[in-house]
Design an enzyme around this catalytic site. Sequence first.
Site, PDB file in Angstrom:
ATOM      1  N   ASP A   1       0.839  -1.204   0.000  1.00  0.00           N
ATOM      2  CA  ASP A   1       0.000   0.000   0.000  1.00  0.00           C
ATOM      3  C   ASP A   1       0.874   1.254   0.000  1.00  0.00           C
ATOM      4  O   ASP A   1       0.668   2.168  -0.770  1.00  0.00           O
ATOM      5  CB  ASP A   1      -0.962  -0.010   1.185  1.00  0.00           C
ATOM      6  CG  ASP A   1      -0.268  -0.143   2.530  1.00  0.00           C
ATOM      7  OD1 ASP A   1       0.881  -0.624   2.564  1.00  0.00           O
ATOM      8  OD2 ASP A   1      -0.863   0.243   3.546  1.00  0.00           O
TER       9      ASP A   1
ATOM     10  N   ASP B   1      -6.110  -2.614  -2.947  1.00  0.00           N
ATOM     11  CA  ASP B   1      -5.325  -1.603  -3.642  1.00  0.00           C
ATOM     12  C   ASP B   1      -4.924  -2.110  -5.023  1.00  0.00           C
ATOM     13  O   ASP B   1      -4.970  -1.386  -6.017  1.00  0.00           O
ATOM     14  CB  ASP B   1      -4.071  -1.244  -2.829  1.00  0.00           C
ATOM     15  CG  ASP B   1      -4.395  -0.690  -1.449  1.00  0.00           C
ATOM     16  OD1 ASP B   1      -5.355  -1.182  -0.819  1.00  0.00           O
ATOM     17  OD2 ASP B   1      -3.713   0.226  -0.980  1.00  0.00           O
TER      18      ASP B   1
ATOM     19  N   GLU C   1       2.803   1.022   6.237  1.00  0.00           N
ATOM     20  CA  GLU C   1       2.424  -0.378   6.458  1.00  0.00           C
ATOM     21  C   GLU C   1       3.209  -1.397   5.641  1.00  0.00           C
ATOM     22  O   GLU C   1       3.341  -2.534   6.043  1.00  0.00           O
ATOM     23  CB  GLU C   1       0.922  -0.549   6.186  1.00  0.00           C
ATOM     24  CG  GLU C   1       0.055   0.103   7.235  1.00  0.00           C
ATOM     25  CD  GLU C   1      -1.414   0.032   6.865  1.00  0.00           C
ATOM     26  OE1 GLU C   1      -1.964  -1.073   6.800  1.00  0.00           O
ATOM     27  OE2 GLU C   1      -2.003   1.100   6.639  1.00  0.00           O
TER      28      GLU C   1
ATOM     29  N   GLU D   1      -2.243   9.103  -0.969  1.00  0.00           N
ATOM     30  CA  GLU D   1      -3.375   8.364  -0.409  1.00  0.00           C
ATOM     31  C   GLU D   1      -4.565   9.321  -0.235  1.00  0.00           C
ATOM     32  O   GLU D   1      -5.713   8.943  -0.411  1.00  0.00           O
ATOM     33  CB  GLU D   1      -2.954   7.793   0.954  1.00  0.00           C
ATOM     34  CG  GLU D   1      -3.935   6.861   1.597  1.00  0.00           C
ATOM     35  CD  GLU D   1      -3.384   6.257   2.885  1.00  0.00           C
ATOM     36  OE1 GLU D   1      -2.408   6.806   3.435  1.00  0.00           O
ATOM     37  OE2 GLU D   1      -3.928   5.239   3.343  1.00  0.00           O
TER      38      GLU D   1
HETATM   39  C1  BGC Z   1      -4.059   0.951   3.603  1.00  0.00           C
HETATM   40  C2  BGC Z   1      -4.880   0.823   2.363  1.00  0.00           C
HETATM   41  C3  BGC Z   1      -5.838  -0.295   2.532  1.00  0.00           C
HETATM   42  C4  BGC Z   1      -6.741   0.139   3.607  1.00  0.00           C
HETATM   43  C5  BGC Z   1      -7.887  -0.761   3.841  1.00  0.00           C
HETATM   44  C6  BGC Z   1      -4.989   1.292   4.711  1.00  0.00           C
HETATM   45  O1  BGC Z   1      -4.348   1.432   5.896  1.00  0.00           O
HETATM   46  O2  BGC Z   1      -3.017   1.829   3.474  1.00  0.00           O
HETATM   47  O3  BGC Z   1      -4.376   1.164   1.218  1.00  0.00           O
HETATM   48  O4  BGC Z   1      -6.439  -0.778   1.417  1.00  0.00           O
HETATM   49  O5  BGC Z   1      -6.052   0.397   4.799  1.00  0.00           O
HETATM   50  O6  BGC Z   1      -8.739  -0.197   4.667  1.00  0.00           O
END
Ligand code: BGC
Length: 886
Positions: A459, A471, A464, A769
């Site tokens: 992500d 994604d 993370e 994001e």
């Molecule tokens: C991530 C995302 C992910 C999402 C899901 C986030 O913390 O960075 O890209 O898909 O959580 O809720």
Amino acid sequence: MKIIDLKTLNMVAPLGVGARPYFSWIMASDERDTHQTSYRLEICDERGERAHDTGVIRSDKNAYIAYDGAPLKPRTIYAWKVSATDNHGNAAEAESRFETALDMGDWRAKWIDSPIKRKKSKPGFGKQDPATMFRQVFSLKSKPVKARLYATCHGVYELYVNGARPDERAFAPEHTVYGKHLCYQTYDVTELCAAGKNAIGMYVGDGWYHCPHTAPDMKNKPKAHAALYQLEVEYSDGAAQTFGSDASAKAAYGPILSSDLYAGELYDANNETPGWSAPEFDDSGWANCAEADYGYANLVAQSGEPVTAARVLPAQSVTRKGEGYIVDFGQNMAGRVRLKVDAPRGAKITLEHCEVLDKQGNYYNNILSFGGLGKGCDQKDEYISNGKPAVFEPKFTFHGFRYVKVTGMDVKPEDICAVALTSKKADIGIFETSDARLNRLYENIRWSQTSNTLSIPTDCPQREKAGWTGDMLVYAKTALLNEDCTAFFTRWLKNMSCDQDEYGVIPMVVPQVGMYLKMGKMFKLIYRTQGNGTSSGWGDAAVIVPYDMYQVTGNSEILKQQYDCMRGWVDYIISEAARRRGRRSKLPQDIEKYLWNTGYHYGEWLIPSQSKDGLSFLKLPRVMRLSARYTAPIFGWLSVSTFAKIAELLSKSEDAAKYGEIAEKMKRAIQQGVIQPDGSMPADLMGAYVLPIYFDLVPEQHMKTFADNLVRSIQENGGCMDTGFLASPYLLDALCKIGRIDLAYSLLWQNKAPSWLAEVDAGGTTIWENSFGYDADGNPGNLSFNHYAFGCVADWIFRKVAGIDALEAGFKRILIAPELDGKLTRCKRKFVSAQGAIECEWSIADNQFRLRAVIPCNSTAKIILPDGQTHEVGSGEYEYAIAYEN
Ligand code: BGC
């Protein structure tokens, strides 16, 4: 006519092939309208013995041709030759090779544990025990003519043979579902081996295996750093010998005092032991390793290319700030810093990485608290000098950053650079226009892809580093139009199958590790689902990603590989939909049971207007719940209907009929149970109109209402986009579908947030994001500045702006039809498809529109010019000019 670009499993002459190979090549010709009329594949082993001969096959297929001969021998170099003919009577041939991996029964080496007692690694900088050096000496009777080393570990390793590294890879053995799929790597070490004493050195760090955030969920997971390596040599007299890791190996700690994939690495040069992986090194003070019985059952020959440096970036500026320096590399990325150090013994040099600076130009840590990652958790490396000049680059960590704050030494720009890391993939796309901002947007998309395809699709690289499935569902198609991701996705999808539970559930994150596993279990309890918790739009990646691969590349092998996994997932959806009624649902049971409207769902996820101030855990659940009222039923239907198409493609007619019928019922249920009788949706959100329009789910009589609502939702949002992850890939296409490409273009050109160009105007170098990256006062927010999901807009840009689209899977039939909007005067796109390079270059000048198109052999194209002129063409280069007023 020539045959070029031969690939095995989409890689050039790979070593260590464990899977059944498939072959691809490209036919190139100066003659127009060329297609292959036949091919023949001949495969010989290294002794020249024929392993397989397909005979002459009349076909124009040139890619993803699966080997269907007798089982291949392990550890064998195979040469393969393709001879092909074309429709003009030409013939050509070309050769390539691949080498098979070990058979499971070939393992002689023993797993070895480091005997040095370790504490359990904790999150945070400096809270892990040191990395372990393993070494072992072997005697070779003469210099071998062929030497292969097969290696893996529990952790991540760097390998040395007689002091030299066989390649530049990082983070072997890759992030996978270790309990079931632990990759081993194959190295050609012939040149590194010598007659007499040879040493193998393996430096093992915690990696994903031992990191508290990413450790696999295994009963009795081994605690030690462990190594496994097997050296196979052949001498000129035909004799062969095998050596492997065993109890004669020694282990010791070295300069890496602590290392964590998130928090960073602590390196003390005073602990260096020069020459430690050379044969003559005195290891009498090292500890003896113990053999361990971990078995070989989970070992898989690595498929896919390794992680290597994508680019080395020089410092753009070095600014003195407080007690240190801020170095700007001009580009947000995943990677690490390479630093020339010349400091007195004991001097401590600290590198702190960040994506953005605060308003005053200071270091700014934007890492949210995530499952114990801790608010403002470190992305730090530290070097302690031994007084000698050196070049420091951490080995077992990477960071997401554009800036680094350096303290403890004076920094000159020439002494520091950034090494951007990624899983190696062929670059197959070019896009360039007369608009610098659009070009930068494209660059930003490419950089977010580079940064987030590091061993697995992640992500974001700073927070993370997790394999969030949703994604990639959103972004896979764009990814495949930029880079040859086939081998990379193939491995990840295999691991997705490994993580599927007995109910067919595909987790939200693959590999499903640490807090994500706990989250899944919690959601399962709260939402009373079968199997581990998941979400629509996330688990659906199991079907959509392989199908996107097929659509973009024509690869049906991936559909075969993932078939059972896909079926397991759609069965789960179907049974979850039927098992419980949606909350407060008054729908008749024969509609209700085809709606996936129970369980935990992220909904669209991160609808810009709702996540403006970052992840507000007060606001978010409401929007998730609201938008899930349409995302869950629609993505459930999408998976089932796509799976039915896949079954049809693979000639599984029973499944095709069965799932096709269920998909129809699910569609009807959406039309009767989600879309309201007056044509409204359960939530007045932009995405609620986008998804039904794009997927042709809107009943005829409501089409106008949907179109009006979509347009209104954009107007009410100040002319800006406002779709979350799951609706964004379809937003601009939905507008085209209702005949409003003008609005699609206006969203593309919009530079007020939320929009794509707002990020470019704000100086973004990757996709964010949260489009509102900074608040009204110019302070950066807390979300990641390097998330590829919203970069999915490139797929639309490539098709409509650049004008290259596929009319048939794998671009066998191509549509060249740029749709102009008057702002651009020039656009150039090149995309290397499975048949070869497709080009479309157009320009507007002096009241003329000019277009140049290149169509590869084995493809045909329909070229539509802005005045409606249509040309049906075969392969070749074509130029057109028409009168055009801008
Ligand atoms: C991530 C995302 C992910 C999402 C899901 C986030 O913390 O960075 O890209 O898909 O959580 O809720």
